[in-house]
Design an enzyme around this catalytic site. Structure first.
Site, PDB file in Angstrom:
ATOM      1  CD1 TRP A   1      -7.668   1.800  -5.383  1.00 49.62           C
ATOM      2  CD2 TRP A   1      -5.590   2.223  -4.646  1.00 49.62           C
ATOM      3  NE1 TRP A   1      -7.194   0.657  -4.777  1.00 49.62           N
ATOM      4  CE2 TRP A   1      -5.913   0.889  -4.333  1.00 49.62           C
ATOM      5  CE3 TRP A   1      -4.333   2.702  -4.286  1.00 49.62           C
ATOM      6  CZ2 TRP A   1      -5.034   0.039  -3.654  1.00 49.62           C
ATOM      7  CZ3 TRP A   1      -3.456   1.861  -3.630  1.00 49.62           C
ATOM      8  CH2 TRP A   1      -3.798   0.541  -3.301  1.00 49.62           C
TER       9      TRP A   1
ATOM     10  CE1 TYR B   1     -12.682  -0.129  -4.471  1.00 52.67           C
ATOM     11  CE2 TYR B   1     -11.889   0.018  -6.728  1.00 52.67           C
ATOM     12  CZ  TYR B   1     -11.719  -0.390  -5.427  1.00 52.67           C
ATOM     13  OH  TYR B   1     -10.567  -1.045  -5.062  1.00 52.67           O
TER      14      TYR B   1
HETATM   15  N1  LIG Z   1      -8.878  -6.652 -15.635  1.00 51.61           N
HETATM   16  C1  LIG Z   1      -8.651  -6.223 -14.386  1.00 51.61           C
HETATM   17  N2  LIG Z   1      -9.278  -5.131 -13.936  1.00 51.61           N
HETATM   18  C2  LIG Z   1      -9.019  -4.691 -12.680  1.00 51.61           C
HETATM   19  C3  LIG Z   1      -8.120  -5.372 -11.840  1.00 51.61           C
HETATM   20  C4  LIG Z   1      -7.489  -6.544 -12.337  1.00 51.61           C
HETATM   21  O1  LIG Z   1      -6.701  -7.206 -11.641  1.00 51.61           O
HETATM   22  N3  LIG Z   1      -7.764  -6.921 -13.618  1.00 51.61           N
HETATM   23  N4  LIG Z   1      -7.869  -4.890 -10.581  1.00 51.61           N
HETATM   24  C5  LIG Z   1      -8.916  -4.122  -9.946  1.00 51.61           C
HETATM   25  C6  LIG Z   1      -8.449  -3.474  -8.746  1.00 51.61           C
HETATM   26  S1  LIG Z   1      -7.712  -4.488  -7.598  1.00 51.61           S
HETATM   27  C7  LIG Z   1      -8.627  -2.162  -8.494  1.00 51.61           C
HETATM   28  S2  LIG Z   1      -8.232  -1.561  -6.949  1.00 51.61           S
HETATM   29  C8  LIG Z   1      -9.198  -1.250  -9.485  1.00 51.61           C
HETATM   30  C9  LIG Z   1      -8.571   0.156  -9.484  1.00 51.61           C
HETATM   31  O2  LIG Z   1      -9.426   1.038 -10.108  1.00 51.61           O
HETATM   32  P1  LIG Z   1      -9.392   2.613  -9.796  1.00 51.61           P
HETATM   33  O3  LIG Z   1      -9.128   2.860  -8.353  1.00 51.61           O
HETATM   34  O4  LIG Z   1     -10.608   3.211 -10.372  1.00 51.61           O
HETATM   35  O5  LIG Z   1      -8.103   3.060 -10.630  1.00 51.61           O
HETATM   36  P2  LIG Z   1      -7.239   4.377 -10.606  1.00 51.61           P
HETATM   37  O6  LIG Z   1      -6.578   4.485 -11.927  1.00 51.61           O
HETATM   38  O7  LIG Z   1      -6.342   4.385  -9.418  1.00 51.61           O
HETATM   39  O8  LIG Z   1      -8.320   5.530 -10.490  1.00 51.61           O
HETATM   40  C10 LIG Z   1      -8.232   6.578  -9.612  1.00 51.61           C
HETATM   41  C11 LIG Z   1      -8.790   7.836 -10.241  1.00 51.61           C
HETATM   42  O9  LIG Z   1      -8.695   8.869  -9.269  1.00 51.61           O
HETATM   43  C12 LIG Z   1      -8.195  10.036  -9.894  1.00 51.61           C
HETATM   44  N5  LIG Z   1      -7.567  10.876  -8.875  1.00 51.61           N
HETATM   45  C13 LIG Z   1      -6.279  10.889  -8.466  1.00 51.61           C
HETATM   46  N6  LIG Z   1      -6.100  11.809  -7.508  1.00 51.61           N
HETATM   47  C14 LIG Z   1      -7.304  12.396  -7.305  1.00 51.61           C
HETATM   48  C15 LIG Z   1      -7.758  13.438  -6.443  1.00 51.61           C
HETATM   49  O10 LIG Z   1      -7.008  13.983  -5.656  1.00 51.61           O
HETATM   50  N7  LIG Z   1      -9.080  13.774  -6.505  1.00 51.61           N
HETATM   51  C16 LIG Z   1      -9.945  13.178  -7.364  1.00 51.61           C
HETATM   52  N8  LIG Z   1     -11.221  13.558  -7.370  1.00 51.61           N
HETATM   53  N9  LIG Z   1      -9.523  12.203  -8.201  1.00 51.61           N
HETATM   54  C17 LIG Z   1      -8.226  11.811  -8.153  1.00 51.61           C
HETATM   55  C18 LIG Z   1      -7.264   9.534 -10.955  1.00 51.61           C
HETATM   56  O11 LIG Z   1      -7.036  10.527 -11.940  1.00 51.61           O
HETATM   57  C19 LIG Z   1      -8.035   8.308 -11.463  1.00 51.61           C
HETATM   58  O12 LIG Z   1      -8.906   8.667 -12.480  1.00 51.61           O
HETATM   59  O13 LIG Z   1      -9.060  -1.834 -10.786  1.00 51.61           O
HETATM   60  C20 LIG Z   1      -9.643  -3.133 -10.850  1.00 51.61           C
HETATM   61  N10 LIG Z   1      -9.671  -3.569 -12.226  1.00 51.61           N
HETATM   62  N1  LIG Z   2       2.767  -1.307  -9.415  1.00 51.60           N
HETATM   63  C1  LIG Z   2       1.509  -1.514  -8.991  1.00 51.60           C
HETATM   64  N2  LIG Z   2       1.295  -2.151  -7.825  1.00 51.60           N
HETATM   65  C2  LIG Z   2       0.025  -2.411  -7.420  1.00 51.60           C
HETATM   66  C3  LIG Z   2      -1.090  -1.950  -8.163  1.00 51.60           C
HETATM   67  C4  LIG Z   2      -0.827  -1.272  -9.387  1.00 51.60           C
HETATM   68  O1  LIG Z   2      -1.761  -0.866 -10.116  1.00 51.60           O
HETATM   69  N3  LIG Z   2       0.472  -1.083  -9.761  1.00 51.60           N
HETATM   70  N4  LIG Z   2      -2.363  -2.187  -7.701  1.00 51.60           N
HETATM   71  C5  LIG Z   2      -2.534  -2.484  -6.282  1.00 51.60           C
HETATM   72  C6  LIG Z   2      -3.848  -3.066  -5.995  1.00 51.60           C
HETATM   73  S1  LIG Z   2      -5.187  -2.027  -6.023  1.00 51.60           S
HETATM   74  C7  LIG Z   2      -4.041  -4.352  -5.649  1.00 51.60           C
HETATM   75  S2  LIG Z   2      -5.591  -4.901  -5.219  1.00 51.60           S
HETATM   76  C8  LIG Z   2      -2.927  -5.291  -5.597  1.00 51.60           C
HETATM   77  C9  LIG Z   2      -3.280  -6.632  -6.224  1.00 51.60           C
HETATM   78  O2  LIG Z   2      -2.359  -7.567  -5.842  1.00 51.60           O
HETATM   79  P1  LIG Z   2      -2.390  -9.023  -6.516  1.00 51.60           P
HETATM   80  O3  LIG Z   2      -3.771  -9.467  -6.680  1.00 51.60           O
HETATM   81  O4  LIG Z   2      -1.477  -9.876  -5.707  1.00 51.60           O
HETATM   82  O5  LIG Z   2      -1.678  -8.679  -7.908  1.00 51.60           O
HETATM   83  P2  LIG Z   2      -1.850  -9.175  -9.406  1.00 51.60           P
HETATM   84  O6  LIG Z   2      -0.746  -8.495 -10.129  1.00 51.60           O
HETATM   85  O7  LIG Z   2      -3.217  -8.971  -9.910  1.00 51.60           O
HETATM   86  O8  LIG Z   2      -1.611 -10.730  -9.366  1.00 51.60           O
HETATM   87  C10 LIG Z   2      -0.422 -11.308  -8.856  1.00 51.60           C
HETATM   88  C11 LIG Z   2      -0.091 -12.560  -9.623  1.00 51.60           C
HETATM   89  O9  LIG Z   2      -1.070 -13.560  -9.386  1.00 51.60           O
HETATM   90  C12 LIG Z   2      -0.931 -14.523 -10.410  1.00 51.60           C
HETATM   91  N5  LIG Z   2      -2.202 -15.187 -10.669  1.00 51.60           N
HETATM   92  C13 LIG Z   2      -3.274 -14.689 -11.315  1.00 51.60           C
HETATM   93  N6  LIG Z   2      -4.244 -15.633 -11.387  1.00 51.60           N
HETATM   94  C14 LIG Z   2      -3.759 -16.736 -10.761  1.00 51.60           C
HETATM   95  C15 LIG Z   2      -4.276 -18.041 -10.491  1.00 51.60           C
HETATM   96  O10 LIG Z   2      -5.404 -18.390 -10.839  1.00 51.60           O
HETATM   97  N7  LIG Z   2      -3.490 -18.894  -9.783  1.00 51.60           N
HETATM   98  C16 LIG Z   2      -2.244 -18.555  -9.368  1.00 51.60           C
HETATM   99  N8  LIG Z   2      -1.562 -19.436  -8.651  1.00 51.60           N
HETATM  100  N9  LIG Z   2      -1.719 -17.346  -9.637  1.00 51.60           N
HETATM  101  C17 LIG Z   2      -2.471 -16.455 -10.312  1.00 51.60           C
HETATM  102  C18 LIG Z   2      -0.470 -13.780 -11.651  1.00 51.60           C
HETATM  103  O11 LIG Z   2       0.615 -14.487 -12.233  1.00 51.60           O
HETATM  104  C19 LIG Z   2      -0.090 -12.403 -11.126  1.00 51.60           C
HETATM  105  O12 LIG Z   2       1.169 -11.960 -11.605  1.00 51.60           O
HETATM  106  O13 LIG Z   2      -1.783  -4.744  -6.267  1.00 51.60           O
HETATM  107  C20 LIG Z   2      -1.464  -3.441  -5.801  1.00 51.60           C
HETATM  108  N10 LIG Z   2      -0.164  -3.085  -6.272  1.00 51.60           N
HETATM  109 MO   LIG Z   3      -7.052  -3.212  -5.800  1.00 56.11          MO
END
Ligand SMILES: Nc1nc2c(c(=O)[nH]1)N[C@H]1C(S)=C(S)[C@@H](COP(=O)(O)OP(=O)(O)OC[C@H]3O[C@@H](n4cnc5c(=O)[nH]c(N)nc54)[C@H](O)[C@@H]3O)O[C@H]1N2
Ligand SMILES: Nc1nc2c(c(=O)[nH]1)N[C@H]1C(S)=C(S)[C@@H](COP(=O)(O)OP(=O)(O)OC[C@H]3O[C@@H](n4cnc5c(=O)[nH]c(N)nc54)[C@H](O)[C@@H]3O)O[C@H]1N2
Ligand SMILES: [Mo]
Length: 768
Positions: free
Chosen positions: A115, A113
Site C-alpha cells: 500500500w 505488492y
Molecule cells: N492474515 C491476513 N493477512 C493479510 C490480510 C488478512 O486479511 N489476513 N489482508 C491482506 C491485505 S487485504 C492486504 S492489502 C495486505 C497489506 O499488506 P501491505 O500493503 O504490505 O501492508 P502495509 O503495512 O500497508 O505496507 C506498506 C509498506 O509501505 C511502507 N511505506 C509507507 N509509505 C511509503 C513510502 O512513501 N515509500 C515507500 N517506499 N514505502 C512506504 C510502509 O512503511 C510499509 O512497510 O495484507 C494482507 N495480509
Molecule cells: N482500519 C483499517 N481499515 C482497513 C484496513 C486496515 O488495515 N485497517 N485494510 C484495508 C484493506 S487493504 C482491505 S482489503 C479491506 C478489507 O476489507 P474486509 O475484507 O471487508 O475486512 P476484514 O476486516 O478482513 O473482514 C471483515 C469481516 O468479515 C468477517 N468474516 C471473515 N470471514 C468470514 C466468513 O467466512 N463469513 C462471513 N460471513 N464473514 C466473515 C469477519 O468477521 C470480519 O470482521 O479493509 C481495508 N480497511
Molecule cells: Mo487489502
C-alpha cells in the site's frame, strides 16, 4: 507567539491539516467536509520519530562481502553496514544489470505488492516498474491480497470485476430502495476508514443511518456481531467461518423448491442456469440443497434460513458480500453463489436489488462513483509479460520453473534471482511466514525501499531509506474518492531519506535511462502535470470545472464529478441483447462452459459448496478454533503500529485475540491473560479479550503487528501470519486464503514483556 503553519495532507485513511511549528508536528485537524474522520490521522507524527526509521542506506555485511553468492540464511541476523547514496545506487543498478544480463529480466521480481503512501506521484511500486520497464522489464503480479478469487470469478461470470470495486448499486441507491438487506461479512466503519489512494469524505455511516431511519430489515451473516454498528438492530446469523456459499445455495434451493425463482430473469439474463438448478434440486448429486442441508454446514438455524429465503423474494432485497469472504480457501464460491442466489431472486438491475461486493471494505466502495480520471503515475509499457498471482510469492521462490495455473491458463514460475520491494511489507502481509522465511533465503539479492525498519527491511541485503509522504510534495485521489487532495511537504526529510522519485531517478541515471524516467519534470512539475491531466479530462469529457493547479494547491483540495444513485446492470436487464456482458454467453454465467472444460474439482462449472482445507466442520476439528485475522481498527496494516490509535488496541504489550467466554472457560483462559496460539505452521502470543459478540469456536486476531521473533518459541507481538495457510484459493483464482485457518489456544504462563520494546532492542543489535 508561535508561528504554526497549516499544511494540507492526506493518507489512505483520509485528508487532514497538519499543524507544524518549526519542523515539528504539533497537531492534526480533520478535513472540514469529512463527516467521519479516522482517528488514525492523529498517529502520523509517529513517522517523524527516528526509532524505527531507516536513516541511511544500509547493506548487509555478508552481502557486501560476497554479493550474489552470499548466504541467504544470514538475512535478518547479519549486521548492517551504512554506505553512501552514491555507493548504494551503484550497487543496485549493477545488480539489476547483472541479473538481467545473466538470467533475463524475468529473473527480476518486482511485483512489490503493498500500500505504500497514498501519494499518486511518489507511488513506490509504480515508479519501480516504470524504471524497470525502461531496461527490459521484470516479473510482476496480478490481482491483490485484498481481492483475487473474487475478481477472477466475476470477470468470468459478469464480464468484469466492477461489482466488487464500487461499480455495483451505490449505497445511496440501497439506502432509498432496499427493503431487505443481507450483509455477508461486514459493513464496518473499522474498515471503511481506509481507501487506497486517500479519500475526501467517509460516507458509510451516513448511508447506514438512512438505512436505519427507513427501518430496512437488515440481516447480518457473520461470525462477529459487531461487524455492523449495533444501532442498525440487525438480525444476527452467527455463521461458521468459510461456509457462506452453503448458506447462499441453501437459500437459493429453498426459493427454487417453493417455485419462486424468477424463471423469466434466468432465461433472459443468465446462461447455464439449468446446471445450477440441477445442483440445487439434487438431480445432479442426489443432495437437495435446502435449509436443513445449509443449517448442518453453517451451524445456523434451519427455520431462520427458511424465513429469510421467503423474505428475499417477498421484498426488494439486496445482498452484500465483504471482500474477506473471498480471502479464504475456495473464496470464488461465496462470490459466485451470491450471484446465483441474486439471479434466482431476479432483482439484479433494479434499484436497491441484486448483489454487490466489498461495501465498506474500503471507504469508497458504494460511495457515489467518481467519473473523472483520477491522478496516477504511469508505469509505461510492459517490456515483457511475466507475472505470478500476487499471493503465490513463496511458491515462486521455492519452485522456480514449475507450472502454475491462473484463469484457465498454465504458466511457469520464473527463476527469481533479484527481489526488489518498494512500499510493501510481505513479512506482514503474506501467509505462513515461516514458509516465506525459508523461501526468502533463495534469491541472490533482495532490495527493500521503505522509510521503516520493517520485518521485511530487516531481512534485506540492501535497504534504501525512502522519505514518508510528510517529507515531500504529492497528490492523493482515486476513482472512488470525491476529491483530489494536495499533500504538501510538512517537515524536512529524516536522516538521509530521499523521496521514492529521487531514489529511482538516481538509479535510472546509473542505468542510463533517466531522461525517459523523469521526462524532464521535477517533483512539483509532476504533481502539477498529473493534476492537469485530470482537470483536462473532466473538462473535455464531462464539461466539469476543476480549479486551476495553483488554486487547488493553495486550498488543498478539488472536488471531482460523481454519479449518485447508480443501479448496477439496469441497461443489461432492460435489454440483454443490446447491452451484452463480456462473458462467454453475453449473459450472467451460472453454469460455465469454460470451467466445465477445465474440469477443476476446486472451482467447478457452477457455484458449489466445496469444504475448505480447514474449517470447524472438518473431522478432528472439535477442539480447534477458527482464526479470523481481520483488518486492525487502529492502523492500516502494519503502518504506524506504534501510534496511539494502534496501541489502544493492544494490551499487556501485544495484540488482543478475541475469544468467546465459553471457549475461554473450557481452556482455563481469563480476560487479559497472555495466551499462546499455535498450529503445525507456527505459534504466537496474544492477550485474551473475552466477548460474547462472536460465535463460539471463532478466534479473532487482527493483522499488522510487527513480526517479533525470538531464537526459539512463539512470535511475541501477535502476528497471525505465522499461523495462516498459504495455499491458492483454487487452481482458477489463486488468491490469498488467509481466513482459512484452524488454531489451538492455551494460557501462557509468563509474559515476556512489551513486544514493541523487544523489537526495538533487536533493531539496535542489528545496527551496532
Ligand atoms: N492474515 C491476513 N493477512 C493479510 C490480510 C488478512 O486479511 N489476513 N489482508 C491482506 C491485505 S487485504 C492486504 S492489502 C495486505 C497489506 O499488506 P501491505 O500493503 O504490505 O501492508 P502495509 O503495512 O500497508 O505496507 C506498506 C509498506 O509501505 C511502507 N511505506 C509507507 N509509505 C511509503 C513510502 O512513501 N515509500 C515507500 N517506499 N514505502 C512506504 C510502509 O512503511 C510499509 O512497510 O495484507 C494482507 N495480509
Ligand atoms: N482500519 C483499517 N481499515 C482497513 C484496513 C486496515 O488495515 N485497517 N485494510 C484495508 C484493506 S487493504 C482491505 S482489503 C479491506 C478489507 O476489507 P474486509 O475484507 O471487508 O475486512 P476484514 O476486516 O478482513 O473482514 C471483515 C469481516 O468479515 C468477517 N468474516 C471473515 N470471514 C468470514 C466468513 O467466512 N463469513 C462471513 N460471513 N464473514 C466473515 C469477519 O468477521 C470480519 O470482521 O479493509 C481495508 N480497511
Ligand atoms: Mo487489502
Amino acid at each position: 507567539m508561535s508561528n504554526v503553519r497549516r499544511v494540507p495532507h492526506c493518507s489512505h485513511w483520509g485528508a487532514y491539516t497538519i499543524l507544524v511549528d518549526d519542523n515539528r508536528i504539533v497537531g492534526v485537524e480533520p478535513f472540514g467536509p469529512d463527516p467521519a474522520p479516522s482517528p488514525i490521522i492523529h498517529s502520523v507524527a509517529e513517522w517523524t520519530k527516528s526509532d524505527r526509521r531507516v536513516l541511511q542506506p544500509l547493506v548487509r555485511q555478508g552481502w557486501l562481502e560476497d554479493r550474489g553468492a552470499s548466504d541467504g540464511r544470514k538475512r535478518g541476523s547479519d549486521r548492517f553496514v551504512p554506505v553512501s547514496w552514491d555507493e548504494a545506487t551503484t550497487l543496485v543498478s549493477d545488480e539489476i544489470s547483472r541479473v538481467a544480463r545473466d538470467y533475463g529480466n524475468a529473473s527480476i521480481f518486482a511485483g512489490s505488492y503493498g500500500w505504500t503512501s497514498c501519494g499518486r506521484f511518489h507511488h513506490a511500486s509504480t515508479l519501480l516498474k516504470r524504471m524497470l520497464n525502461l531496461v527490459g522489464g521484470y516479473t510482476g503480479h496480478v490481482d491483490t491480497y485484498s481481492i483475487a478469487a473474487g475478481p477472477v470469478i466475476l470477470r468470468h461470470t459478469l464480464g468484469n470485476e466492477s461489482a466488487c470495486g464500487g461499480g455495483a448499486n451505490t449505497l445511496d441507491n440501497i439506502a432509498e430502495h432496499t427493503e431487505t438487506l443481507v450483509v455477508f461479512g461486514a459493513m464496518s466503519p473499522r474498515t471503511s476508514q481506509s481507501e487506497a489512494g486517500g479519500i475526501g469524505t467517509h460516507q458509510l455511516e451516513t448511508h447506514l443511518r438512512r438505512i436505519a431511519e427507513r427501518r430496512v430489515k437488515v440481516v447480518l451473516v457473520s461470525p462477529l456481531r459487531d461487524d455492523l454498528p449495533d444501532w442498525l438492530n440487525a438480525e444476527w446469523m452467527p455463521i461458521r467461518p468459510n461456509t457462506d456459499a452453503a448458506l447462499m445455495l441453501g437459500l437459493a434451493g429453498e426459493i427454487v423448491a417453493a417455485g419462486r425463482h424468477d424463471r423469466d430473469f434466468l432465461d433472459r439474463c443468465t446462461s447455464g442456469a439449468d446446471t445450477l438448478l440441477s445442483y440445487l434440486t439434487g438431480t445432479q448429486d442426489g443432495v437437495v440443497k435446502d435449509a436443513g442441508w445449509a443449517a448442518e454446514i453453517t451451524g445456523l438455524d434451519a427455520t431462520a434460513i427458511r424465513t429469510l429465503a421467503a423474505q428475499l423474494v417477498d421484498s426488494r432485497s439486496m445482498l452484500t458480500v465483504s471482500w474477506s469472504l473471498q480471502r479464504a480457501h475456495h473464496g470464488e464460491q461465496p462470490f459466485w453463489a451470491a450471484l446465483g442466489l441474486a439471479a434466482m431472486i431476479g432483482q439484479i438491475g433494479l434499484p436497491g436489488g441484486g448483489v454487490g461486493y466489498g461495501y465498506g471494505s474500503l471507504g469508497g466502495v458504494g460511495a457515489p462513483i467518481q467519473t473523472g480520471k483520477s491522478p496516477a503515475m504511469s508505469r509505461g509499457m510492459d517490456a515483457i509479460r511475466s507475472f505470478i498471482p500476487v499471493a503465490r510469492v513463496t511458491d515462486m521462490l521455492l519452485n522456480p520453473g514449475t507450472p502454475f495455473t491462473y484463469q484457465g491458463e498454465t504458466r511457469n514460475y520464473p527463476d527469481a534471482r533479484l527481489v526488489y520491494w518498494a512500499g510493501g511489507n510481505p513479512f506482514h502481509h503474506h501467509q505462513d511466514l515461516n514458509r516465506l522465511s525459508e523461501a526468502w533465503t533463495r534469491p541472490e539479492t533482495i532490495i527493500v525501499q521503505d522509510p521503516m525498519m520493517t520485518a521485511t527491511a530487516r531481512r534485506a541485503d540492501i535497504i534504501l531509506p525512502a522519505s514518508t509522504s510528510l517529507e515531500r510534495n504529492d497528490l492523493a485521489g482515486n476513482r472512488r474518492s470525491d476529491y483530489i487532495l494536495a499533500m504538501h511537504q510538512a517537515v524536512a526529510p529524516m536522516g538521509q531519506a530521499l523521496s521514492d522519485f529521487e531514489i529511482f531517478s538516481r538509479i535510472s541515471e546509473k542505468l542510463g535511462v533517466r531522461a525517459d524516467f523523469d521526462e524532464g519534470r521535477d517533483e512539483m512539475g509532476w504533481v502539477r502535470h498529473l493534476y492537469d491531466l485530470s482537470r483536462t479530462d473532466v473538462r473535455e469529457r464531462l464539461d466539469f470545472d476543476m480549479p486551476d493547479f495553483n488554486t487547488f494547491w493553495e486550498q488543498g483540495f478539488a472536488a471531482c464529478p460523481t454519479q449518485h444513485n447508480h443501479t448496477y446492470l439496469a441497461n443489461f436487464r432492460a435489454d440483454p441483447q443490446a447491452a451484452p456482458l463480456a462473458t462467454e454467453s453475453g449473459r450472467i454465467v451460472l453454469g460455465s462452459a469454460a470451467l466445465a472444460q477445465l474440469g477443476y474439482d476446486d472451482c467447478r462449472a457452477h457455484p458449489a459448496w466445496i469444504p475448505p482445507a480447514e474449517w470447524l466442520g472438518a473431522p478432528g476439528a472439535s477442539d480447534a478454533l477458527h482464526l479470523l485475522s481481520h483488518q486492525p481498527k487502529g492502523r492500516l496494516h502494519s503502518q504506524l503500529e506504534t501510534g496511539p490509535s494502534s496501541r489502544e488496541e493492544k494490551r499487556n504489550g501485544r495484540e488482543q485475540v478475541r475469544l468467546n467466554p465459553d471457549d475461554a472457560t473450557t481452556r482455563g483462559i481469563t480476560d487479559g491473560q497472555t495466551v499462546r496460539l499455535w498450529n503445525d505452521r507456527g505459534a504466537c502470543l496474544a492477550t485474551a479479550r473475552l466477548t460474547a459478540d462472536q460465535r463460539p469456536g471463532v478466534a479473532v486476531l487482527p493483522t499488522g503487528a510487527w513480526l517479533t521473533e525470538q531464537a526459539e518459541g512463539p512470535e511475541l507481538a501477535g502476528n497471525p501470519n505465522v499461523l495462516t495457510l498459504d495455499v491458492g484459493t483454487s487452481q482458477f483464482g489463486q488468491g490469498c486464503s488467509a481466513q482459512t485457518c484452524l488454531v489451538r489456544i492455551a494460557p501462557h504462563d509468563d509474559n515476556p514483556g512489551d513486544a514493541i520494546e523487544i523489537y526495538q532492542a533487536q533493531l539496535t543489535a542489528l545496527l551496532t
